[in-house]
Design a protein around this motif. Sequence first.
Motif, PDB file in Angstrom:
ATOM      1  N   THR A  41      -8.557  26.542   7.945  1.00 13.62           N
ATOM      2  CA  THR A  41      -7.772  25.318   7.943  1.00 13.62           C
ATOM      3  C   THR A  41      -6.987  25.302   6.646  1.00 13.62           C
ATOM      4  O   THR A  41      -7.548  25.536   5.575  1.00 13.62           O
ATOM      5  N   VAL A  42      -5.692  25.067   6.768  1.00 12.01           N
ATOM      6  CA  VAL A  42      -4.830  24.905   5.608  1.00 12.01           C
ATOM      7  C   VAL A  42      -4.452  23.438   5.574  1.00 12.01           C
ATOM      8  O   VAL A  42      -3.809  22.933   6.495  1.00 12.01           O
ATOM      9  N   ARG A  43      -4.887  22.751   4.520  1.00 13.15           N
ATOM     10  CA  ARG A  43      -4.621  21.320   4.381  1.00 13.15           C
ATOM     11  C   ARG A  43      -3.621  21.137   3.252  1.00 13.15           C
ATOM     12  O   ARG A  43      -3.879  21.542   2.118  1.00 13.15           O
ATOM     13  N   VAL A  44      -2.485  20.541   3.567  1.00  8.45           N
ATOM     14  CA  VAL A  44      -1.400  20.326   2.613  1.00  8.45           C
ATOM     15  C   VAL A  44      -1.241  18.820   2.435  1.00  8.45           C
ATOM     16  O   VAL A  44      -1.011  18.100   3.408  1.00  8.45           O
ATOM     17  N   VAL A  45      -1.380  18.354   1.189  1.00  8.72           N
ATOM     18  CA  VAL A  45      -1.279  16.926   0.897  1.00  8.72           C
ATOM     19  C   VAL A  45       0.068  16.683   0.219  1.00  8.72           C
ATOM     20  O   VAL A  45       0.365  17.289  -0.813  1.00  8.72           O
ATOM     21  N   VAL A  46       0.880  15.820   0.844  1.00  7.03           N
ATOM     22  CA  VAL A  46       2.215  15.520   0.336  1.00  7.03           C
ATOM     23  C   VAL A  46       2.330  14.026   0.044  1.00  7.03           C
ATOM     24  O   VAL A  46       1.607  13.218   0.607  1.00  7.03           O
ATOM     25  N   ASP A  47       3.268  13.703  -0.839  1.00 12.65           N
ATOM     26  CA  ASP A  47       3.488  12.311  -1.204  1.00 12.65           C
ATOM     27  C   ASP A  47       4.948  12.164  -1.616  1.00 12.65           C
ATOM     28  O   ASP A  47       5.650  13.159  -1.811  1.00 12.65           O
ATOM     29  N   LEU A  48       5.378  10.912  -1.794  1.00 17.28           N
ATOM     30  CA  LEU A  48       6.705  10.679  -2.354  1.00 17.28           C
ATOM     31  C   LEU A  48       6.698  11.178  -3.791  1.00 17.28           C
ATOM     32  O   LEU A  48       5.664  11.163  -4.456  1.00 17.28           O
ATOM     33  N   PRO A  49       7.847  11.616  -4.296  1.00 18.21           N
ATOM     34  CA  PRO A  49       7.873  12.207  -5.632  1.00 18.21           C
ATOM     35  C   PRO A  49       7.441  11.268  -6.755  1.00 18.21           C
ATOM     36  O   PRO A  49       6.768  11.694  -7.690  1.00 18.21           O
ATOM     37  N   ASP A  50       7.813   9.994  -6.694  1.00 16.18           N
ATOM     38  CA  ASP A  50       7.490   9.094  -7.798  1.00 16.18           C
ATOM     39  C   ASP A  50       7.799   7.667  -7.394  1.00 16.18           C
ATOM     40  O   ASP A  50       8.516   7.424  -6.424  1.00 16.18           O
ATOM     41  N   GLY A  51       7.257   6.739  -8.148  1.00 14.16           N
ATOM     42  CA  GLY A  51       7.548   5.324  -7.964  1.00 14.16           C
ATOM     43  C   GLY A  51       6.939   4.727  -6.722  1.00 14.16           C
ATOM     44  O   GLY A  51       6.306   5.410  -5.923  1.00 14.16           O
ATOM     45  N   PRO A  52       7.127   3.414  -6.556  1.00 13.60           N
ATOM     46  CA  PRO A  52       6.541   2.726  -5.407  1.00 13.60           C
ATOM     47  C   PRO A  52       7.246   3.099  -4.107  1.00 13.60           C
ATOM     48  O   PRO A  52       8.334   3.665  -4.115  1.00 13.60           O
ATOM     49  N   GLY A  53       6.608   2.776  -3.021  1.00 11.44           N
ATOM     50  CA  GLY A  53       7.172   3.041  -1.698  1.00 11.44           C
ATOM     51  C   GLY A  53       6.112   3.617  -0.793  1.00 11.44           C
ATOM     52  O   GLY A  53       5.039   4.025  -1.240  1.00 11.44           O
ATOM     53  N   ASP A  54       6.421   3.632   0.488  1.00  9.94           N
ATOM     54  CA  ASP A  54       5.475   4.140   1.474  1.00  9.94           C
ATOM     55  C   ASP A  54       6.036   5.391   2.129  1.00  9.94           C
ATOM     56  O   ASP A  54       7.236   5.491   2.392  1.00  9.94           O
ATOM     57  N   LEU A  55       5.171   6.329   2.404  1.00 10.13           N
ATOM     58  CA  LEU A  55       5.530   7.581   3.061  1.00 10.13           C
ATOM     59  C   LEU A  55       5.476   7.357   4.565  1.00 10.13           C
ATOM     60  O   LEU A  55       4.427   7.001   5.105  1.00 10.13           O
ATOM     61  N   ARG A  92      -6.479   6.392  -2.401  1.00  7.38           N
ATOM     62  CA  ARG A  92      -6.366   7.620  -3.183  1.00  7.38           C
ATOM     63  C   ARG A  92      -6.820   7.428  -4.624  1.00  7.38           C
ATOM     64  O   ARG A  92      -6.736   6.340  -5.187  1.00  7.38           O
ATOM     65  N   GLU A  93      -7.260   8.514  -5.205  1.00  5.48           N
ATOM     66  CA  GLU A  93      -7.607   8.530  -6.619  1.00  5.48           C
ATOM     67  C   GLU A  93      -6.320   8.520  -7.435  1.00  5.48           C
ATOM     68  O   GLU A  93      -5.315   9.126  -7.047  1.00  5.48           O
ATOM     69  N   LEU A  94      -6.340   7.813  -8.545  1.00 10.54           N
ATOM     70  CA  LEU A  94      -5.191   7.740  -9.446  1.00 10.54           C
ATOM     71  C   LEU A  94      -5.536   8.547 -10.690  1.00 10.54           C
ATOM     72  O   LEU A  94      -6.491   8.219 -11.393  1.00 10.54           O
ATOM     73  N   THR A  95      -4.755   9.599 -10.956  1.00 13.18           N
ATOM     74  CA  THR A  95      -5.127  10.532 -12.020  1.00 13.18           C
ATOM     75  C   THR A  95      -4.011  10.857 -12.998  1.00 13.18           C
ATOM     76  O   THR A  95      -4.285  11.358 -14.079  1.00 13.18           O
ATOM     77  N   THR A  96      -2.766  10.610 -12.628  1.00 13.62           N
ATOM     78  CA  THR A  96      -1.633  10.975 -13.474  1.00 13.62           C
ATOM     79  C   THR A  96      -0.667   9.789 -13.559  1.00 13.62           C
ATOM     80  O   THR A  96      -0.706   8.889 -12.705  1.00 13.62           O
ATOM     81  N   PRO A  97       0.212   9.775 -14.553  1.00 13.81           N
ATOM     82  CA  PRO A  97       1.210   8.700 -14.596  1.00 13.81           C
ATOM     83  C   PRO A  97       1.984   8.570 -13.281  1.00 13.81           C
ATOM     84  O   PRO A  97       2.255   7.456 -12.830  1.00 13.81           O
ATOM     85  N   ARG A  98       2.301   9.691 -12.628  1.00 13.63           N
ATOM     86  CA  ARG A  98       3.025   9.650 -11.352  1.00 13.63           C
ATOM     87  C   ARG A  98       2.213   8.911 -10.294  1.00 13.63           C
ATOM     88  O   ARG A  98       2.741   8.061  -9.576  1.00 13.63           O
ATOM     89  N   THR A  99       0.909   9.178 -10.208  1.00  8.71           N
ATOM     90  CA  THR A  99       0.113   8.512  -9.168  1.00  8.71           C
ATOM     91  C   THR A  99      -0.037   7.024  -9.468  1.00  8.71           C
ATOM     92  O   THR A  99      -0.075   6.212  -8.543  1.00  8.71           O
ATOM     93  N   PHE A 100      -0.094   6.660 -10.747  1.00  7.22           N
ATOM     94  CA  PHE A 100      -0.144   5.233 -11.093  1.00  7.22           C
ATOM     95  C   PHE A 100       1.185   4.552 -10.757  1.00  7.22           C
ATOM     96  O   PHE A 100       1.197   3.426 -10.261  1.00  7.22           O
ATOM     97  N   ARG A 101       2.311   5.227 -11.006  1.00 11.80           N
ATOM     98  CA  ARG A 101       3.615   4.639 -10.633  1.00 11.80           C
ATOM     99  C   ARG A 101       3.720   4.486  -9.120  1.00 11.80           C
ATOM    100  O   ARG A 101       4.282   3.510  -8.623  1.00 11.80           O
ATOM    101  N   ARG A 102       3.157   5.446  -8.371  1.00 13.14           N
ATOM    102  CA  ARG A 102       3.153   5.347  -6.907  1.00 13.14           C
ATOM    103  C   ARG A 102       2.327   4.145  -6.440  1.00 13.14           C
ATOM    104  O   ARG A 102       2.549   3.606  -5.373  1.00 13.14           O
ATOM    105  N   ALA A 103       1.358   3.717  -7.255  1.00 15.94           N
ATOM    106  CA  ALA A 103       0.484   2.602  -6.884  1.00 15.94           C
ATOM    107  C   ALA A 103       1.077   1.241  -7.238  1.00 15.94           C
ATOM    108  O   ALA A 103       0.484   0.214  -6.896  1.00 15.94           O
ATOM    109  N   THR A 104       2.233   1.216  -7.888  1.00  9.27           N
ATOM    110  CA  THR A 104       2.846  -0.055  -8.274  1.00  9.27           C
ATOM    111  C   THR A 104       2.994  -0.957  -7.047  1.00  9.27           C
ATOM    112  O   THR A 104       3.497  -0.537  -6.006  1.00  9.27           O
ATOM    113  N   GLY A 105       2.512  -2.194  -7.190  1.00  9.37           N
ATOM    114  CA  GLY A 105       2.570  -3.158  -6.092  1.00  9.37           C
ATOM    115  C   GLY A 105       1.355  -3.121  -5.183  1.00  9.37           C
ATOM    116  O   GLY A 105       1.214  -3.956  -4.292  1.00  9.37           O
TER     117      GLY A 105
END
Length: 154
Positions: A41-55, A92-105
């Motif tokens: 199984t190849v599991r690829v986890v993707v997200d928006l590059p930065d900032g708030p918003g929904d994928l 999701r776990e928040l581990t980097t400035p990018r993931t915290f910015r994604r969690a805004t709101g």
Amino acid sequence: MADTPSTATTERLRQLLTPVVEQAGLFLEGVETTRAGRYSTVRVVVDLPDGPGDLDMDTVAEATQAVSDALDEADPVKGQYTLEVTSPGAERELTTPRTFRRATGHDARLVTAEQTLTGTVLRADEETVTIEVDGSEHTIGYADLIEARMVVVF
């Protein structure tokens, strides 16, 4: 029993898929492979590059097709495999400035040695996150965090 392929395979997949995912307008959060007998199984986890918003699911579907095409062309995984392309999820776990910015709101639970705070992430920069709890703002340095995770509050 499933075993984990080498980190060399994971790194090859990361190098192959990073530009593919970026071209789809997304960020490659992670790649993991597991093997059970002849099947992987190849599991690829993707997200928006930065900032708030929904994928949205259409974007994930487009990324899945691009990842599948790249894997078919490069053939980096031996034998048969199942491809899973997913987002990091609502808690999701928040581990980097990018993931915290994604969690805004969104709501998050932040744990330090002194306290546990659950509230809404207001903003995040390269060194701190600000969370609102019961109308009061708390700014915490990432270095002070023991654990941080988005939470779904009903």
